[in-house]
Design an enzyme around this catalytic site. Structure first.
Site, PDB file in Angstrom:
ATOM      1  N   TYR A  70       0.837  -1.191   0.000  1.00  0.00           N
ATOM      2  CA  TYR A  70       0.000   0.000   0.000  1.00  0.00           C
ATOM      3  C   TYR A  70       0.874   1.245   0.000  1.00  0.00           C
ATOM      4  CZ  TYR A  70      -4.050  -2.865   1.385  1.00  0.00           C
ATOM      5  OH  TYR A  70      -5.072  -3.782   1.441  1.00  0.00           O
ATOM      6  N   HIS A  92     -12.423   3.633   6.030  1.00  0.00           N
ATOM      7  CA  HIS A  92     -11.231   2.832   5.749  1.00  0.00           C
ATOM      8  C   HIS A  92     -10.852   1.931   6.913  1.00  0.00           C
ATOM      9  CE1 HIS A  92     -10.136   5.662   2.298  1.00  0.00           C
ATOM     10  NE2 HIS A  92     -10.106   4.460   1.769  1.00  0.00           N
ATOM     11  N   ARG A 133      -5.968   6.754  -9.007  1.00  0.00           N
ATOM     12  CA  ARG A 133      -5.089   5.705  -8.502  1.00  0.00           C
ATOM     13  C   ARG A 133      -5.671   4.369  -8.920  1.00  0.00           C
ATOM     14  NH1 ARG A 133      -6.950   3.287  -3.525  1.00  0.00           N
ATOM     15  NH2 ARG A 133      -4.844   2.542  -3.175  1.00  0.00           N
TER      16      ARG A 133
HETATM   17  C1  HEM Z   1     -12.817   9.787  -1.095  1.00  0.00           C
HETATM   18  C2  HEM Z   1     -12.324   8.802  -1.703  1.00  0.00           C
HETATM   19  C3  HEM Z   1     -12.266   7.380  -1.230  1.00  0.00           C
HETATM   20  C4  HEM Z   1     -13.284   6.537  -0.927  1.00  0.00           C
HETATM   21  C5  HEM Z   1     -14.772   6.837  -0.984  1.00  0.00           C
HETATM   22  C6  HEM Z   1     -12.692   5.276  -0.551  1.00  0.00           C
HETATM   23  C7  HEM Z   1     -13.411   4.167  -0.165  1.00  0.00           C
HETATM   24  C8  HEM Z   1     -12.858   2.956   0.194  1.00  0.00           C
HETATM   25  C9  HEM Z   1     -13.608   1.803   0.635  1.00  0.00           C
HETATM   26  C10 HEM Z   1     -15.117   1.759   0.778  1.00  0.00           C
HETATM   27  C11 HEM Z   1     -12.732   0.802   0.866  1.00  0.00           C
HETATM   28  C12 HEM Z   1     -13.075  -0.595   1.367  1.00  0.00           C
HETATM   29  C13 HEM Z   1     -12.951  -0.645   2.861  1.00  0.00           C
HETATM   30  C14 HEM Z   1     -13.596  -1.914   3.427  1.00  0.00           C
HETATM   31  O1  HEM Z   1     -12.946  -2.964   3.405  1.00  0.00           O
HETATM   32  O2  HEM Z   1     -14.743  -1.824   3.894  1.00  0.00           O
HETATM   33  C15 HEM Z   1     -11.418   1.313   0.571  1.00  0.00           C
HETATM   34  C16 HEM Z   1     -10.246   0.588   0.658  1.00  0.00           C
HETATM   35  C17 HEM Z   1      -8.985   1.131   0.464  1.00  0.00           C
HETATM   36  N1  HEM Z   1      -8.691   2.464   0.179  1.00  0.00           N
HETATM   37 FE1  HEM Z   1     -10.001   3.933  -0.172  1.00  0.00          FE
HETATM   38  N2  HEM Z   1     -11.341   5.391  -0.645  1.00  0.00           N
HETATM   39  C18 HEM Z   1     -11.038   6.649  -1.054  1.00  0.00           C
HETATM   40  C19 HEM Z   1      -9.802   7.169  -1.283  1.00  0.00           C
HETATM   41  C20 HEM Z   1      -8.632   6.484  -1.087  1.00  0.00           C
HETATM   42  C21 HEM Z   1      -7.334   7.032  -1.369  1.00  0.00           C
HETATM   43  C22 HEM Z   1      -7.052   8.421  -1.922  1.00  0.00           C
HETATM   44  C23 HEM Z   1      -6.438   6.093  -1.065  1.00  0.00           C
HETATM   45  C24 HEM Z   1      -4.947   6.299  -1.229  1.00  0.00           C
HETATM   46  C25 HEM Z   1      -4.000   5.631  -0.809  1.00  0.00           C
HETATM   47  C26 HEM Z   1      -7.174   4.922  -0.598  1.00  0.00           C
HETATM   48  C27 HEM Z   1      -6.619   3.717  -0.202  1.00  0.00           C
HETATM   49  C28 HEM Z   1      -7.332   2.573   0.072  1.00  0.00           C
HETATM   50  C29 HEM Z   1      -6.713   1.268   0.274  1.00  0.00           C
HETATM   51  C30 HEM Z   1      -5.220   0.969   0.232  1.00  0.00           C
HETATM   52  C31 HEM Z   1      -7.763   0.369   0.501  1.00  0.00           C
HETATM   53  C32 HEM Z   1      -7.626  -1.154   0.673  1.00  0.00           C
HETATM   54  C33 HEM Z   1      -7.922  -1.720  -0.687  1.00  0.00           C
HETATM   55  C34 HEM Z   1      -7.599  -3.181  -0.924  1.00  0.00           C
HETATM   56  O3  HEM Z   1      -6.577  -3.686  -0.455  1.00  0.00           O
HETATM   57  O4  HEM Z   1      -8.353  -3.815  -1.665  1.00  0.00           O
HETATM   58  N3  HEM Z   1      -8.502   5.208  -0.630  1.00  0.00           N
HETATM   59  N4  HEM Z   1     -11.516   2.633   0.172  1.00  0.00           N
END
Ligand code: HEM
Ligand code: FES
Lengths: 314, 351
Positions: free
Chosen positions: B38, B194, B224
């Site tokens: 990550y 998150h 991204r």
């Molecule tokens: C406003 C914008 C964003 C929204 C709405 C969002 C939403 C989400 C959601 C709903 C999850 C799944 C969490 C779960 O397991 O319930 C997630 C995972 C994640 N998000 Fe975001 N996110 C946003 C922006 C970002 C940004 C800018 C980053 C930058 C690093 C990020 C990094 C991650 C990572 C690393 C995961 C784990 C994903 C995986 O391993 O599959 N997110 N995000």
């Protein structure tokens, strides 16, 4: 539609509102539709006088699809961009501008908004009053102006919910701001724009009364640039001038020296560079405090210099 | 160039789905190197780059018509997959404007937007839609503006309100998600939604990403890539429907894994919206099977290495524990140990 800087604008109308206030109407110079300016947004115009190029930010008073309305005050004794607007700018002139940037938006979730303005600080508040009025949101505006400008300001607020707008032809009296805040219902937020003294008085009153910090908003313009400085690149042997409206990263790229970058906003870490000499002004979110204090690393995409020169290990 | 749509594809039951050679070559392969961790992997969302998926503001591909139909089916069964809090109405119009203008500009053969002041006419030829309405007047559209336009776009969308130096998920259209729920996350702040993600909190990924997003500017969107894996080309892997898709994982065998296991990539885009100051988050989902991806030699080698060496907590969070070993074994035949070039590009022009 996504448009990038610079936006080419044409001065379509200039109107003198008073000896020190001019209304400027700007339209698209290339027939492309204009990007939206929401309430609180500003434009940074590039004003090229024969002697110097100024970059001045002005709040957009209103936006109507095909034009932006600005009001520019001539600052006494100023030789800067505002003087240029008053003395040299003509209808038909071309003005490069940034895409509207908004660092002073209306936030949701307030029961009531209290708008406090001084002098030309009225400009963003006018854009607020218009939208709040249209949406039927509760607000109250207090605008402090000079006696001789009363009529001009009364004219400006015509039609934007004037029954909620109070124009005072004097400075706020001792304790007046605090009294004003005290009578507000719980859940009110403040939006202010004006001279430093006025804003400090509002801050002080809010603090005394224990208002939550995030209920007090003030106008901010984009702080992308800063003072120019020199950068020496030790390994490649380059010396660069980093301009007011340019990042250190951009200056390095322009010089053709290879450097990594990704986010260009101080978050990803890609551009991290070793610093050999100089006092950095850290503006990133990547380095921790210890790393920042050590003065050995810098993120050139956002950070600048406090000293006249930085020496980088690239 | 006009897009050869495949309107008969399905993302459930009989799974009629495949990627053409063009679709494989423009697949946004998410790994820039042979290992994955990550990071704040955000970059400006400008046209061009190493994958064709970066050519448009909102990428439309051969699966467009079938995906919009799948979305409509999910919404029919579960209308709560689209929810927007009342204070986000301005953001709804901002979204409609951004998506319509972008589609019309990027795909003029398929989409047209005509404007006469606030009187707009929208034509969507692939879906056979033509509507005239008044911008800003909710009653002039058959649905609320956000639902109206996101039913005509690939991928999920969420709307974030910015206040108190934080972002709040105050709306969304979520039918093609990797195991998270809008109903659960609605109204949460950036760190709250998150919450379930391992490792990233400890290395400050979310603190930095939030600070960056709070400063996101209108006219300068960013993107991204994120990824996970899904058994069968199923778009709707929601927690609500876990009983339907969870058992898919037990159907994998060394013989069928190449065709059945899909890399699921999300091209995430973030836009500051001008009137509401909200942020629109687009989560555009791409699915390709191992067998499709390994036709690109670099990707076969790299996928094998990334999966083999994946951090165990991340592997578990992504739900791969049950089949990871089988997938790594299968992929090893495509990894000859040769070095791979940096970046995500396929390094080949045809398959
Ligand atoms: C406003 C914008 C964003 C929204 C709405 C969002 C939403 C989400 C959601 C709903 C999850 C799944 C969490 C779960 O397991 O319930 C997630 C995972 C994640 N998000 Fe975001 N996110 C946003 C922006 C970002 C940004 C800018 C980053 C930058 C690093 C990020 C990094 C991650 C990572 C690393 C995961 C784990 C994903 C995986 O391993 O599959 N997110 N995000
Ligand atoms: S480019 Fe991301 S921190 Fe500088």
């Amino acid at each position: 539609m996504i448009r990038h800087d610079p936006l080419m604008l044409r001065v379509s109308r200039i109107e003198s509102l008073s000896p020190t206030l001019r209304r400027i109407i700007l339209k698209s110079a290339d027939n492309e539709p204009l990007p939206v300016a929401g309430p609180g947004a500003h434009l940074s115009l590039t004003l090229a006088s024969p002697k110097k190029v100024y970059r001045n930010s002005y709040s957009v008073v209103s936006f109507s699809g095909d034009h932006y309305e600005l009001i520019v005050r001539r600052v006494e004794d100023s030789r800067g961009g505002s003087a240029f607007v008053h003395e040299n700018l003509k209808e038909g002139d071309l003005l490069p501008s940034t895409v509207p940037l908004n660092l002073f938006p209306i936030q949701v979730g307030s029961r009531k908004r209290l708008l406090i303005g001084g002098g030309i600080g009225v400009t963003p508040l006018l854009s607020f009053a218009k939208v709040l009025q249209e949406n039927g949101d509760r607000f109250e505006m207090h605008q402090f102006v000079r006696e001789d400008e009363k009529a001009v300001f009364e004219n400006l607020v015509q039609g934007v919910g004037s029954k909620n707008i109070h124009i005072h032809t004097r400075r706020p009296k001792e304790g007046e701001i605090q009294a004003l805040l005290e009578e507000q219902p719980l859940g009110t937020s403040i939006y202010m724009c004006g001279p430093d003294g006025l804003m400090a008085a509002v801050d002080e009153a809010a603090e005394t009364l224990g208002w939550p910090e995030n209920h007090v908003h003030r106008e901010v313009f984009g702080a992308a640039g800063g003072k120019p400085f020199k950068a020496k690149l030790a390994k490649s042997g380059c010396e660069l001038e980093v301009g007011e409206n340019q990042s250190l990263l951009e200056a390095i790229e322009e010089a053709g020296v290879p450097i990594n970058s990704l986010c260009r906003g101080g978050a990803c870490g890609a551009c991290m560079t070793s610093l050999l000499e100089g006092d950095p002004e850290h503006r990133d979110h990547f380095l921790n405090n210890e790393e920042k204090d050590s003065g050995k690393l810098i993120m050139p995409c956002v950070s600048r210099a406090k000293s006249a020169q930085l020496v980088l290990d690239i | 160039m006009s897009i050869a749509y495949k309107p008969d594809e399905t993302f459930r039951d009989d799974f009629v789905y495949s990627n053409s050679d063009t679709a494989i070559l423009r697949f946004p392969f998410p790994f820039i190197e042979d290992e994955y961790m990550y990071s704040v992997n955000i970059e400006p969302h400008v046209r061009g780059g190493e994958t064709g998926a970066f050519e448009a503001v909102f990428d439309v591909d051969e699966h467009y018509i079938a995906e919009c139909r799948e979305r409509a089916m999910v919404l029919e069964q579960d209308p709560n997959r689209c929810m927007v809090l009342p204070h986000m109405m301005t953001a709804q119009w901002d979204t409609l404007e951004l998506i319509m203008e972008s589609l019309a500009e990027d795909y003029p053969e398929d989409f047209t937007l005509e404007k006469d002041g606030d009187a707009w006419t929208w034509t969507n030829r692939p879906l056979g839609i033509k509507d005239s309405f008044v911008f800003g007047d909710v009653d002039s559209l058959p649905l609320e503006p956000f639902e109206y336009i996101t039913r005509q776009a690939q991928g999920d969308f969420t709307l974030q309100d910015q206040r108190e130096n934080n972002l709040f998920m105050d709306g969304g259209m979520v039918t093609t998600q990797a195991d998270w729920s809008l109903e659960f996350d609605l109204g949460m702040s950036f760190h709250e939604w998150h919450g379930p993600v391992p490792v990233a909190h400890e290395i400050n990924v979310f603190d930095r990403a939030l600070q960056y997003l709070l400063r996101l500017q209108y006219g300068n969107p960013v993107r991204r890539l994120n990824w996970t894996m899904t058994v069968n080309p199923r778009l709707d892997t929601s927690p609500e429907n876990y009983p339907i898709w969870g058992p898919d994982r037990t159907t994998l065998t060394p013989e069928n894994i190449g065709g059945k296991l899909h890399l699921r990539v999300e091209l995430q885009t973030l836009f500051r919206l001008p009137r509401s100051n909200a942020i629109l988050f687009g989560i555009r989902c791409y699915l390709a099977s191992l067998d499709e991806l390994t036709r690109v030699p670099k990707w076969g080698r790299r996928l094998h290495r990334v999966l083999r060496d994946l951090h165990p907590e991340i592997a578990e969070y992504k739900g791969t524990t049950r089949y990871r070993e089988m997938a790594v074994d299968y992929l090893s035949q495509f990894d000859d140990g040769e070095p791979t070039s940096p970046g995500i590009g396929p390094d080949v022009e045809s398959l």
